[in-house]
Scaffold this active site. Sequence first.
Site, short mmCIF file in Angstrom:
data_model
loop_
_atom_site.label_atom_id
_atom_site.label_comp_id
_atom_site.label_asym_id
_atom_site.label_seq_id
_atom_site.Cartn_x
_atom_site.Cartn_y
_atom_site.Cartn_z
N ASP A 151 -12.20 -1.45 -14.10
CA ASP A 151 -13.33 -1.74 -14.98
C ASP A 151 -13.49 -3.25 -15.12
O ASP A 151 -13.50 -3.79 -16.22
CB ASP A 151 -13.07 -1.08 -16.35
CG ASP A 151 -14.32 -1.06 -17.22
OD1 ASP A 151 -15.42 -1.31 -16.69
OD2 ASP A 151 -14.20 -0.80 -18.43
N ASP A 162 -3.87 -12.02 -13.97
CA ASP A 162 -4.91 -11.78 -13.00
C ASP A 162 -4.47 -10.58 -12.15
O ASP A 162 -3.39 -10.58 -11.58
CB ASP A 162 -5.07 -13.03 -12.12
CG ASP A 162 -6.31 -12.97 -11.26
OD1 ASP A 162 -6.55 -11.91 -10.65
OD2 ASP A 162 -7.02 -13.98 -11.18
N ALA A 163 -5.31 -9.56 -12.09
CA ALA A 163 -4.91 -8.31 -11.42
C ALA A 163 -4.50 -8.56 -9.98
O ALA A 163 -3.56 -7.93 -9.47
CB ALA A 163 -6.05 -7.30 -11.49
N ASP A 168 -11.32 -3.73 -23.64
CA ASP A 168 -11.93 -3.21 -24.88
C ASP A 168 -11.29 -1.89 -25.31
O ASP A 168 -11.49 -1.42 -26.42
CB ASP A 168 -13.45 -3.04 -24.70
CG ASP A 168 -13.81 -2.20 -23.48
OD1 ASP A 168 -12.99 -1.35 -23.08
OD2 ASP A 168 -14.91 -2.40 -22.93
N GLN A 192 -13.23 -16.69 -20.54
CA GLN A 192 -14.60 -16.25 -20.69
C GLN A 192 -15.09 -16.44 -22.13
O GLN A 192 -14.31 -16.72 -23.03
CB GLN A 192 -14.72 -14.76 -20.32
CG GLN A 192 -13.74 -13.87 -21.09
CD GLN A 192 -13.46 -12.56 -20.38
OE1 GLN A 192 -14.20 -12.15 -19.51
NE2 GLN A 192 -12.39 -11.89 -20.76
N HIS A 252 -18.15 5.30 -20.08
CA HIS A 252 -16.70 5.48 -19.97
C HIS A 252 -16.31 6.90 -19.58
O HIS A 252 -15.32 7.08 -18.89
CB HIS A 252 -16.03 5.03 -21.27
CG HIS A 252 -16.07 3.53 -21.44
ND1 HIS A 252 -16.94 2.90 -22.30
CD2 HIS A 252 -15.40 2.55 -20.79
CE1 HIS A 252 -16.80 1.59 -22.19
NE2 HIS A 252 -15.86 1.34 -21.29
N ASP A 299 -5.21 -6.80 -18.04
CA ASP A 299 -6.42 -7.58 -18.33
C ASP A 299 -6.00 -9.03 -18.43
O ASP A 299 -5.05 -9.36 -19.13
CB ASP A 299 -7.06 -7.12 -19.64
CG ASP A 299 -8.48 -7.67 -19.81
OD1 ASP A 299 -9.40 -6.87 -20.04
OD2 ASP A 299 -8.66 -8.91 -19.72
#
Lengths: 559, 531
Positions: free
Chosen positions: B388, B370-371, B316, B262, B292, B336
Amino acid sequence: MLKASAIAGTAACSGCGSRVGPFSFPGAIIGAARDRGHELRGDRRLDEPVAEWHTVDVVIVGGGVAGLASAWTLDKLGLRDFVLLELEEALGGTSRGGRSDVSAYPWGAHYLPTPMPENIELLRLLHEAGAIEQFDADGSAVYAEEQLCRDPEERLFYDGQWHEDLLPSDVSDRERGEWDRFRIEVDAWVAWRDPQGRRAFVLPSDRGSDDPKVAALDAISMTEWMEQRRFHSPFVRWEIEYACRDDYGTTLDQTSAWAGLFYFASRIRNPGESPQPLLTWPEGNGRLVRFFADQLGNRARTGMLVTAMRPAKSATSGGNGGGVDEAASLKPGSMPEGPFDGVEVVARSAADGILRGWRARHAIFAGPQFIARRIIENYDRERGDAVRQFTYAPWLVANLHLRDRPVEHSFPVAWDNVIRDGQGLGYVVATHQSGRDHGPTVLTYYRPLCEFTPSEGREWLESCDWNACVDVVLRDLEIAHSDLRPLIVRLDVMHWGHAMIRPVPGFRFGTARARCQERFGNIQFAHTDLSGIALFEEAFAHGCRAAREIADQQRERVP
Amino acid sequence: MAIVQPVQPALEQAGWGKGEPLRLDRAPLFLLYINVLIIASCGLVYELLAGTLASYVLGDSVTQFSLVIGFYLFALGIGAWLSGFIVGSPARVFVEVELAVALVGGCSAPVLFLAFGYLRGFHFALFSVVTLIGTLVGLELPLLMRILKEHLDFRDLVSRVLAFDYIGALAASLLFPLFLVPQLGLVRTSFVVGLLNALVALWGTHLLRPLLPRRVGGLQGRAFLVIGLLVAGIIKADLFTDLAEEQQFGNPVVFARTSQYQRIVVTRSESDFHLFLNGNLQFHSADEYRYHEALVHPAFSAAIDRRHVLVLGGGDGLALREIFRYPDVESATLVDIDPAMTELGSGLPLLRTLNADAFGDRRLRVIHEDALIWLEQVDRKYDLVIIDFPDPSSFAVGKLYTTTFYRRLLRCLAPDGVVAVQCTSPLSAPRSFWCVVKTLENAGLHTWPYRASVPSFGEWGFVLAARRDLGTVSNWRLDERVASQLKFLDNSGLQGLFELPLDMRRLEVEPNRWNNQILVRYYESEWARWK
């Protein structure tokens, strides 16, 4: 035709040794067993004595889907004493797959439309193999979602961009109207029933109607049918020809109208509905092959070149029993003592070179007819005329192992990626179904050689060295992916000389096909060529049928 | 304007034959004043660049500008002082200094951006660059005055050079905010101004030819090299920041990186900063706490057990900050796909402050995968799962919202486990929102949809999901140890999240399936209305 001259040009160049490549990545032409198969051409099947004899109930010759389905069904029917002999080192025939560190990938057939509720045997297989999780109260199958083809399923490249689906949006209203009219014709066939209540087009195809109205479709080519029905749009022509090339490896001219309509109508359950959803796996139909293979254990023997099959006299044989009287041609010493009622099969093992024989009550020949002619004694004499009407489409398939994905600018990568101006069918992405969207992947490129006659196509394949094949593959794919070449870490090519039976006009409803389905002594036949269309469902149905017929014969035998 | 008489020593030094006159008459003298003007403009632009960049990335513009100006002026003094030690041809040294300014000054903005993104010691980099540029610029005028002193009397020299110097300063201070930054952005401005310095150097090899050694090929060669580098920089400036992006985001870009997965951009306004992934806002530092807190605390309030937490996405570290407020959390696993994202979360000082250094917590394990793929092989159970992910704007992200994904997730969810999912806006994209809810239900989960108002996003949607009925919302209570730390939620606020107004009421939608990613299509069409 432009296409034909373009590829002929390539063939001529590769033939005269023009320089393509060298390419910076390695690769090979797969299909070594081809040379072993060609040994059969020399008439040396009975030159050597058989080293050891085994006795089993059933010998299955051929480990493609038909042979594997036979074995699976024999198990179901309690006939567990069988052996399956396969020429190649891997089972699966044109449904087999490969595997790398990155992903499993197909070498041929790579999807299966979810079957209609009537195809009970296939539903049972899919349930056992885990593709169907359960059956609802109303009997409808609940599929394992991640085995259904992941969205987006297809995209089409034209005008320098990828577009969703295979139906382009840049066609005129008139052409789109023609496509809608074609869909209505297909729906009419979906709704059609003969006096016995049979559909015209259904899988497996033998359950479809043989009504004269349906048979008449087989007498003409798809091109003629489209002419008669006034389908002139290049777009509609491209769509239908794509389907024929994809499923049969044939052009519109080479496909009977029966087969052309079969592609569309057999996948739609009720008029107005979408085609049945597709099941697919990273290794293509290799997933189902693996399921079959897991059941077989050591009853499957690979690397076995069957050199001879000899039907012997059978008291209960009700078939035409051709060649029964000429049964005494095995070499002295190899004949069993006493009266023998069954089939002898002789095969040479690639591993040790030893010639082994099996004596069985029954055999299933689950290979193509052109091989049957070479190894079944007296078969050529009895049915050679019929067998020669079976023609097979040659294909080139390539697996491109990539270190990373090509850059995408327009509609994102789908499972099936078709390049409209390409000569092949495009490519499928092995990692699409497993959900790996970044990094290394494997693309499988498909190219039916339908611009040639089948034998010319095979000559072309043989004349193509690896460099020439890579050139053909890249020339096609680089239309859509100009950045592809540096991403390739390996490119392997499969030469399928006889990939698919060709449903040419007249074949499906002709006498040759019907004749070759009949058993020959105690040899049953199971192969897609007996349907005239090379589909998993057909191979599977033939395999199941052959096994059931053997079980029936066994039952008759027992008083 | 009088053309000044030749100077014999310089002439000899320059290798000219005796008796031939040496004149700076290759161009009118006012061109030298133009030189002064350009040099002065460039010098001031570097100072403004450093000040602006520092206040962009660090905030507090008064302090940043004050410090940068102070250090810069001081460095000018160092340069002026050092010029006294230079012997030999001032013309040659002048050209060399120009080239050095061109290179260091020209690359100052991109170097500082990189330093900000990748290094902890941004202040050190900032003041090193400022001091170096200041010193070099400080050398320029004294050298130029020494060159010109032979041709002008002292009174004219001082008045004209300083006059042009100050005119240059005015020009720069007008051009910088009115033209350079809006039209070129900081990085390109830096390269362009450096290029001007390099052109002055190249021109100098021609203009000052009589004062230079005979062979100037080497100098010119270096000048062309520097020009080439800077031109390449101008062309490739988008690697650092994309001007179109600044216009798109409306704020200066202080960090930009295109990872394998990305485009990550951090922008900065006067007092806040913002993270964008592929152009979509992920958080605004002023109101991210609302998002959050709403993402994490309802799930923690509903859960019985909360020892083992799984976070999917959220590189993040801001969800982690909320999670680590609970002393009973024994382990947190963050999955992530993008290492660049967690590097940002653990490395960018702005973000580390905001996420309370969550990546330094010993309870945390970070996995880059990758989840969907990771879930296939996970063999332990989690009490809480906080999801998230970015919004489902592509098929590659949309697959993380499918029944297939949630079924895989169920395999690692403890029997009493609770899942919280961010699921876009129930007001702007209601079908997308309800599609996520429907998909979770289709995967066999009970759901409790809710929403929070996050001004930078609008009305935002979430959903809690669990295998069993968690009872009524009114029974859920915030942990007292945590409640006192929160800025948005209290117990009545928590209940209020689950009261959906009429314009967010449930819509009948299809679930998002592996083989039919309807959510991506819903999302695309719904957000198209607002863009």
